[in-house]
Design a protein around this motif. Structure first.
Motif, PDB file in Angstrom:
ATOM      1  N   ARG A  72       0.841  -1.202   0.000  1.00  0.00           N
ATOM      2  CA  ARG A  72       0.000   0.000   0.000  1.00  0.00           C
ATOM      3  C   ARG A  72       0.878   1.255   0.000  1.00  0.00           C
ATOM      4  O   ARG A  72       1.048   1.911   1.036  1.00  0.00           O
ATOM      5  CB  ARG A  72      -0.944  -0.008   1.211  1.00  0.00           C
ATOM      6  CG  ARG A  72      -1.977  -1.131   1.155  1.00  0.00           C
ATOM      7  CD  ARG A  72      -2.829  -1.186   2.398  1.00  0.00           C
ATOM      8  NE  ARG A  72      -2.043  -1.436   3.600  1.00  0.00           N
ATOM      9  CZ  ARG A  72      -1.590  -2.633   3.972  1.00  0.00           C
ATOM     10  NH1 ARG A  72      -1.849  -3.696   3.235  1.00  0.00           N
ATOM     11  NH2 ARG A  72      -0.887  -2.774   5.079  1.00  0.00           N
ATOM     12  N   PRO A  73       1.462   1.585  -1.152  1.00  0.00           N
ATOM     13  CA  PRO A  73       2.347   2.749  -1.213  1.00  0.00           C
ATOM     14  C   PRO A  73       1.607   4.053  -0.928  1.00  0.00           C
ATOM     15  O   PRO A  73       0.424   4.194  -1.258  1.00  0.00           O
ATOM     16  CB  PRO A  73       2.877   2.724  -2.649  1.00  0.00           C
ATOM     17  CG  PRO A  73       1.853   1.951  -3.416  1.00  0.00           C
ATOM     18  CD  PRO A  73       1.306   0.933  -2.468  1.00  0.00           C
ATOM     19  N   GLU A  74       2.303   4.988  -0.303  1.00  0.00           N
ATOM     20  CA  GLU A  74       1.752   6.322  -0.065  1.00  0.00           C
ATOM     21  C   GLU A  74       1.894   7.219  -1.292  1.00  0.00           C
ATOM     22  O   GLU A  74       1.086   8.118  -1.508  1.00  0.00           O
ATOM     23  CB  GLU A  74       2.474   6.978   1.111  1.00  0.00           C
ATOM     24  CG  GLU A  74       2.233   6.325   2.452  1.00  0.00           C
ATOM     25  CD  GLU A  74       3.013   7.002   3.564  1.00  0.00           C
ATOM     26  OE1 GLU A  74       2.681   6.762   4.739  1.00  0.00           O
ATOM     27  OE2 GLU A  74       3.955   7.774   3.264  1.00  0.00           O
ATOM     28  N   SER A  75       2.925   6.984  -2.085  1.00  0.00           N
ATOM     29  CA  SER A  75       3.207   7.842  -3.241  1.00  0.00           C
ATOM     30  C   SER A  75       2.111   7.716  -4.282  1.00  0.00           C
ATOM     31  O   SER A  75       1.644   6.609  -4.580  1.00  0.00           O
ATOM     32  CB  SER A  75       4.547   7.457  -3.877  1.00  0.00           C
ATOM     33  OG  SER A  75       5.591   7.507  -2.926  1.00  0.00           O
ATOM     34  N   THR A  76       1.690   8.836  -4.826  1.00  0.00           N
ATOM     35  CA  THR A  76       0.699   8.833  -5.908  1.00  0.00           C
ATOM     36  C   THR A  76       1.234   9.620  -7.095  1.00  0.00           C
ATOM     37  O   THR A  76       1.957  10.602  -6.930  1.00  0.00           O
ATOM     38  CB  THR A  76      -0.645   9.436  -5.465  1.00  0.00           C
ATOM     39  OG1 THR A  76      -0.444  10.788  -5.066  1.00  0.00           O
ATOM     40  CG2 THR A  76      -1.251   8.644  -4.322  1.00  0.00           C
ATOM     41  N   GLY A  77       0.845   9.192  -8.279  1.00  0.00           N
ATOM     42  CA  GLY A  77       1.274   9.857  -9.498  1.00  0.00           C
ATOM     43  C   GLY A  77       0.104  10.466 -10.242  1.00  0.00           C
ATOM     44  O   GLY A  77      -1.012  10.575  -9.712  1.00  0.00           O
ATOM     45  N   THR A  78       0.359  10.838 -11.482  1.00  0.00           N
ATOM     46  CA  THR A  78      -0.673  11.486 -12.293  1.00  0.00           C
ATOM     47  C   THR A  78      -0.657  10.964 -13.719  1.00  0.00           C
ATOM     48  O   THR A  78       0.378  10.494 -14.219  1.00  0.00           O
ATOM     49  CB  THR A  78      -0.483  13.013 -12.340  1.00  0.00           C
ATOM     50  OG1 THR A  78       0.793  13.299 -12.945  1.00  0.00           O
ATOM     51  CG2 THR A  78      -0.549  13.621 -10.950  1.00  0.00           C
TER      52      THR A  78
ATOM     53  N   LEU B 152       8.362   6.001  -4.948  1.00  0.00           N
ATOM     54  CA  LEU B 152       9.289   6.213  -3.826  1.00  0.00           C
ATOM     55  C   LEU B 152       9.416   7.693  -3.467  1.00  0.00           C
ATOM     56  O   LEU B 152      10.504   8.204  -3.229  1.00  0.00           O
ATOM     57  CB  LEU B 152      10.661   5.618  -4.163  1.00  0.00           C
ATOM     58  CG  LEU B 152      10.679   4.101  -4.393  1.00  0.00           C
ATOM     59  CD1 LEU B 152      12.051   3.645  -4.866  1.00  0.00           C
ATOM     60  CD2 LEU B 152      10.269   3.343  -3.136  1.00  0.00           C
ATOM     61  N   ALA B 153       8.261   8.362  -3.382  1.00  0.00           N
ATOM     62  CA  ALA B 153       8.256   9.804  -3.118  1.00  0.00           C
ATOM     63  C   ALA B 153       8.069  10.142  -1.644  1.00  0.00           C
ATOM     64  O   ALA B 153       8.126  11.314  -1.278  1.00  0.00           O
ATOM     65  CB  ALA B 153       7.163  10.475  -3.948  1.00  0.00           C
ATOM     66  N   THR B 154       7.822   9.125  -0.803  1.00  0.00           N
ATOM     67  CA  THR B 154       7.677   9.384   0.634  1.00  0.00           C
ATOM     68  C   THR B 154       8.674   8.538   1.414  1.00  0.00           C
ATOM     69  O   THR B 154       9.147   7.492   0.941  1.00  0.00           O
ATOM     70  CB  THR B 154       6.259   9.058   1.139  1.00  0.00           C
ATOM     71  OG1 THR B 154       6.094   7.629   1.228  1.00  0.00           O
ATOM     72  CG2 THR B 154       5.186   9.635   0.218  1.00  0.00           C
TER      73      THR B 154
ATOM     74  N   ARG C  32      16.176   2.132  -6.623  1.00  0.00           N
ATOM     75  CA  ARG C  32      15.863   3.210  -7.568  1.00  0.00           C
ATOM     76  C   ARG C  32      16.462   2.918  -8.954  1.00  0.00           C
ATOM     77  O   ARG C  32      15.882   3.284  -9.983  1.00  0.00           O
ATOM     78  CB  ARG C  32      16.406   4.542  -7.035  1.00  0.00           C
ATOM     79  CG  ARG C  32      15.714   5.060  -5.775  1.00  0.00           C
ATOM     80  CD  ARG C  32      16.161   6.500  -5.496  1.00  0.00           C
ATOM     81  NE  ARG C  32      15.751   7.022  -4.207  1.00  0.00           N
ATOM     82  CZ  ARG C  32      14.546   7.512  -3.920  1.00  0.00           C
ATOM     83  NH1 ARG C  32      13.601   7.515  -4.844  1.00  0.00           N
ATOM     84  NH2 ARG C  32      14.271   7.989  -2.714  1.00  0.00           N
ATOM     85  N   ASP C  33      17.596   2.257  -8.986  1.00  0.00           N
ATOM     86  CA  ASP C  33      18.269   1.966 -10.256  1.00  0.00           C
ATOM     87  C   ASP C  33      17.659   0.788 -11.008  1.00  0.00           C
ATOM     88  O   ASP C  33      17.814   0.685 -12.235  1.00  0.00           O
ATOM     89  CB  ASP C  33      19.752   1.649 -10.013  1.00  0.00           C
ATOM     90  CG  ASP C  33      20.596   2.901  -9.830  1.00  0.00           C
ATOM     91  OD1 ASP C  33      20.150   3.986 -10.252  1.00  0.00           O
ATOM     92  OD2 ASP C  33      21.697   2.784  -9.257  1.00  0.00           O
ATOM     93  N   THR C  34      16.985  -0.129 -10.284  1.00  0.00           N
ATOM     94  CA  THR C  34      16.590  -1.393 -10.915  1.00  0.00           C
ATOM     95  C   THR C  34      15.117  -1.758 -10.786  1.00  0.00           C
ATOM     96  O   THR C  34      14.626  -2.575 -11.568  1.00  0.00           O
ATOM     97  CB  THR C  34      17.409  -2.556 -10.323  1.00  0.00           C
ATOM     98  OG1 THR C  34      17.144  -2.646  -8.908  1.00  0.00           O
ATOM     99  CG2 THR C  34      18.907  -2.348 -10.538  1.00  0.00           C
ATOM    100  N   ALA C  35      14.400  -1.205  -9.816  1.00  0.00           N
ATOM    101  CA  ALA C  35      13.012  -1.619  -9.584  1.00  0.00           C
ATOM    102  C   ALA C  35      12.126  -1.238 -10.767  1.00  0.00           C
ATOM    103  O   ALA C  35      12.418  -0.301 -11.517  1.00  0.00           O
ATOM    104  CB  ALA C  35      12.474  -0.987  -8.306  1.00  0.00           C
ATOM    105  N   THR C  36      11.027  -1.970 -10.906  1.00  0.00           N
ATOM    106  CA  THR C  36      10.128  -1.720 -12.029  1.00  0.00           C
ATOM    107  C   THR C  36       8.689  -1.990 -11.607  1.00  0.00           C
ATOM    108  O   THR C  36       8.435  -2.547 -10.537  1.00  0.00           O
ATOM    109  CB  THR C  36      10.507  -2.597 -13.239  1.00  0.00           C
ATOM    110  OG1 THR C  36       9.766  -2.180 -14.383  1.00  0.00           O
ATOM    111  CG2 THR C  36      10.248  -4.062 -12.963  1.00  0.00           C
ATOM    112  N   THR C  37       7.766  -1.592 -12.435  1.00  0.00           N
ATOM    113  CA  THR C  37       6.359  -1.845 -12.141  1.00  0.00           C
ATOM    114  C   THR C  37       6.073  -3.340 -12.135  1.00  0.00           C
ATOM    115  O   THR C  37       6.723  -4.117 -12.835  1.00  0.00           O
ATOM    116  CB  THR C  37       5.449  -1.162 -13.182  1.00  0.00           C
ATOM    117  OG1 THR C  37       4.088  -1.499 -12.903  1.00  0.00           O
ATOM    118  CG2 THR C  37       5.778  -1.606 -14.593  1.00  0.00           C
ATOM    119  N   ILE C  38       5.074  -3.718 -11.335  1.00  0.00           N
ATOM    120  CA  ILE C  38       4.569  -5.087 -11.416  1.00  0.00           C
ATOM    121  C   ILE C  38       3.179  -5.064 -12.043  1.00  0.00           C
ATOM    122  O   ILE C  38       2.387  -5.981 -11.886  1.00  0.00           O
ATOM    123  CB  ILE C  38       4.629  -5.801 -10.054  1.00  0.00           C
ATOM    124  CG1 ILE C  38       4.716  -7.307 -10.221  1.00  0.00           C
ATOM    125  CG2 ILE C  38       3.487  -5.378  -9.141  1.00  0.00           C
ATOM    126  CD1 ILE C  38       5.152  -8.059  -8.973  1.00  0.00           C
TER     127      ILE C  38
END
Length: 531
Positions: free
Chosen positions: A383-389, A408-410, A460-466
């Motif tokens: 349940r990430p806190e970060s939200t995008g647009t 990873l904004a919080t 940050r260098d390697t993670a990706t969407t699931i």
């Protein structure tokens, strides 16, 4: 072209809607899908996601913008463009989420969305092959099977997690998600059971169900504040399609908000920038975007893994023959076999991280597996806190929108992904998996286990969407809500949204099962309101 109901998007929710709304034979239902029919054989072979993701005939092939949370990387965002939508190209994993997810939705003012309300819909949708249980359904169209592919390295990981003190779970889709075990999957007799297979195949011959493929919605049609239809490019020709009762958007967390905005529903200032006439000023359209970001620790092993089992043409031929003869073997494998829903901190009241254990490894699916034997212990924050647009690139549906995930904004999100990676590494200190590991390939020995800055930077260098975008047309009553608790677009008559975009908060796990449930619930509400 006029129908009672128009459903835009034949994905996980849209197929369920098409089946349920056409079942009584009284309503004329049109299902519009921008992609084609699900004829590609790789769609139906479980391991076919390696062939369908990144294939423009089955995948929209979206790309997110460069993201500061990923050290400036821009990553692909696959979404299904075919009957079945993303359920035709996903990893086949079936996860409902936690009861508290839905209770939270209801606490936000969305009446009828609590766990006790949605559980009957999950049960109605599924045909569960496992042991009978009060929480499981046996008569639904969506076949859900237990894992039938036994891999030593996955079993060793599960046993090692238990040795480390985590409990074993036999069914994470019941009342209590916590524990380690094996994934359930949308599969039947060794073949994918997509939403199209489950819901459209048995309904195809209904004379009142009109499945129209290669129909790319371009903009909604209005009469005053009422939505009366859609302009769609069907086989290359723009046509107006009208609805006597309702239009339902099921185009997903990317397509649905984009179509609303190009049609004049969204933040007035953003629409004006593209010369779009404002039909309704709804600033929440395209906001609240949430996704699960996966970090992928990889460990070399002496155990046999897919990496070495497909490293020459003769081995691949043998695997293909096994599948052809018995619908089993590596080709009948979901993308992940083992899983764990764990707490990053024992003080938490419910799991906040999820593992996907895969008996293979790769730098990216398109590059193929590594040349050495290895397994992946993918971990994500539930349940990430970060939200995008999501915003418009132009006023045309034929131009991909601008996707800004804002990962990873919080601080909480950063701390949680780091802790998840640390747990992934620590589990490898326990037997029986410890004796099977020869080396940690990633993050690797140069990043210490207590080096939180180094671990975060590696993520940050390697993670990706699931592949779980949600929330861009959120349900609620606040000034950023797009739909109400009956999924009706605020301020517009005759228009609903029913897909992953309506989630006010992302569910705890893979999103296909909850989206199918949303389609089931939407069909009930539509028929109730029409009565």
């Amino acid at each position: 072209m006029k129908f009672d109901y128009i459903i835009i998007g034949a994905g996980s929710a849209g197929c369920a809607l098409a089946n349920r709304l056409s079942a009584d034979g009284r309503s004329q239902v049109a299902l519009l899908e921008a992609g084609g029919r699900d004829l590609n054989p790789w769609i139906h072979i479980p391991v076919g996601y390696f062939k369908t993701m990144g294939n423009s005939s089955t995948d929209w092939c979206y790309n997110a913008e460069a993201d500061a949370g990923l050290n400036g990387r821009a990553i692909p965002w696959p979404r299904g463009k075919v009957l079945g939508g993303s359920s035709s190209i996903n990893g086949l994993l079936y996860v409902r989420g936690q009861p508290d997810d839905f209770n939270h939705w209801q606490q936000l003012g969305n009446k009828g969305w609590g766990w006790k309300d949605v559980l009957p819909l999950f049960k109605r949708a599924e045909h569960w092959e496992g042991a009978e249980a009060p929480e499981r359904g046996k008569n639904g169209p969506l076949n859900v099977s237990e894992n039938k592919v036994d891999r030593d390295i996955v079993t060793a990981w599960v046993d090692s997690a238990v040795a480390a003190g985590y409990k074993r779970t036999l069914d994470y889709n019941g009342e209590d998600q916590e524990g380690v075990g094996y994934f359930q999957m949308t599969m039947k007799n060794g073949q994918r059971c997509s939403s199209a297979v489950a819901y459209l195949k048995p309904a195809r011959r209904r004379k009142n169900l009109h499945i129209i493929t290669h129909a790319h919605a371009e903009k909604l049609l209005f009469k005053g504040k009422s939505c009366v239809g859609v302009q769609a490019r069907i086989n290359g020709i723009s046509q107006d399609v009208y609805a006597g009762r309702e239009v339902i958007l099921s185009a997903g967390a990317i397509g649905s908000p984009q179509l609303l905005m190009v049609s004049g529903i969204g933040a007035a200032s953003e629409l004006a920038a593209h010369g779009i006439e404002v039909k309704n000023d709804l600033p929440g359209v395209g906001k609240n975007m949430q996704d699960h970001l996966q970090a992928r620790p990889i460990f070399k092993t002496t155990a046999s893994t897919i990496n070495l089992e497909i490293n020459n043409i003769f081995k691949r031929m043998r695997i293909a023959l096994i599948y052809a003869a018995s619908r089993s073997g590596p080709m009948a494998m979901a993308v992940s076999l083992g899983t764990g829903f764990l707490k990053s901190d024992p003080a938490l009241d419910r799991p906040d991280i999820q593992f996907h254990i895969q008996p293979f490894s790769a730098d990216s699916p398109s590059k193929g597996p590594h040349a050495f034997s290895a397994f992946t212990a993918s971990v994500l924050q539930l349940r990430p806190e970060s939200t995008g647009t999501l915003s418009l690139r132009s006023a045309s549906m034929h131009d991909d929108p601008v996707i800004r995930p804002n990962y990873l904004a919080t601080q909480t999100d950063c701390d949680t992904i780091v802790r998840g990676i640390q747990i992934a590494r620590s589990l490898c200190d326990y037997e029986p998996i410890k004796s099977l590991i020869t080396e940690e390939y990633a993050p690797g020995k140069n990043i210490g286990r207590d080096d939180t800055d180094g671990i975060l930077n590696w993520a940050r260098d390697t993670a990706t969407t699931i592949y779980h975008p949600t929330g861009t047309c959120k349900m609620g009553q606040d000034n950023m809500a797009v739909v109400d608790e009956r999924l009706r677009v605020h301020g517009i008559q005759g228009l609903r949204v029913a897909d992953a975009s309506i989630m006010p908060f992302i569910t705890s796990g893979n999103t296909n099962a909850p989206v199918i449930m949303i389609g089931e619930k939407a069909s009930d509400m539509i028929m109730e309101d029409a009565a």
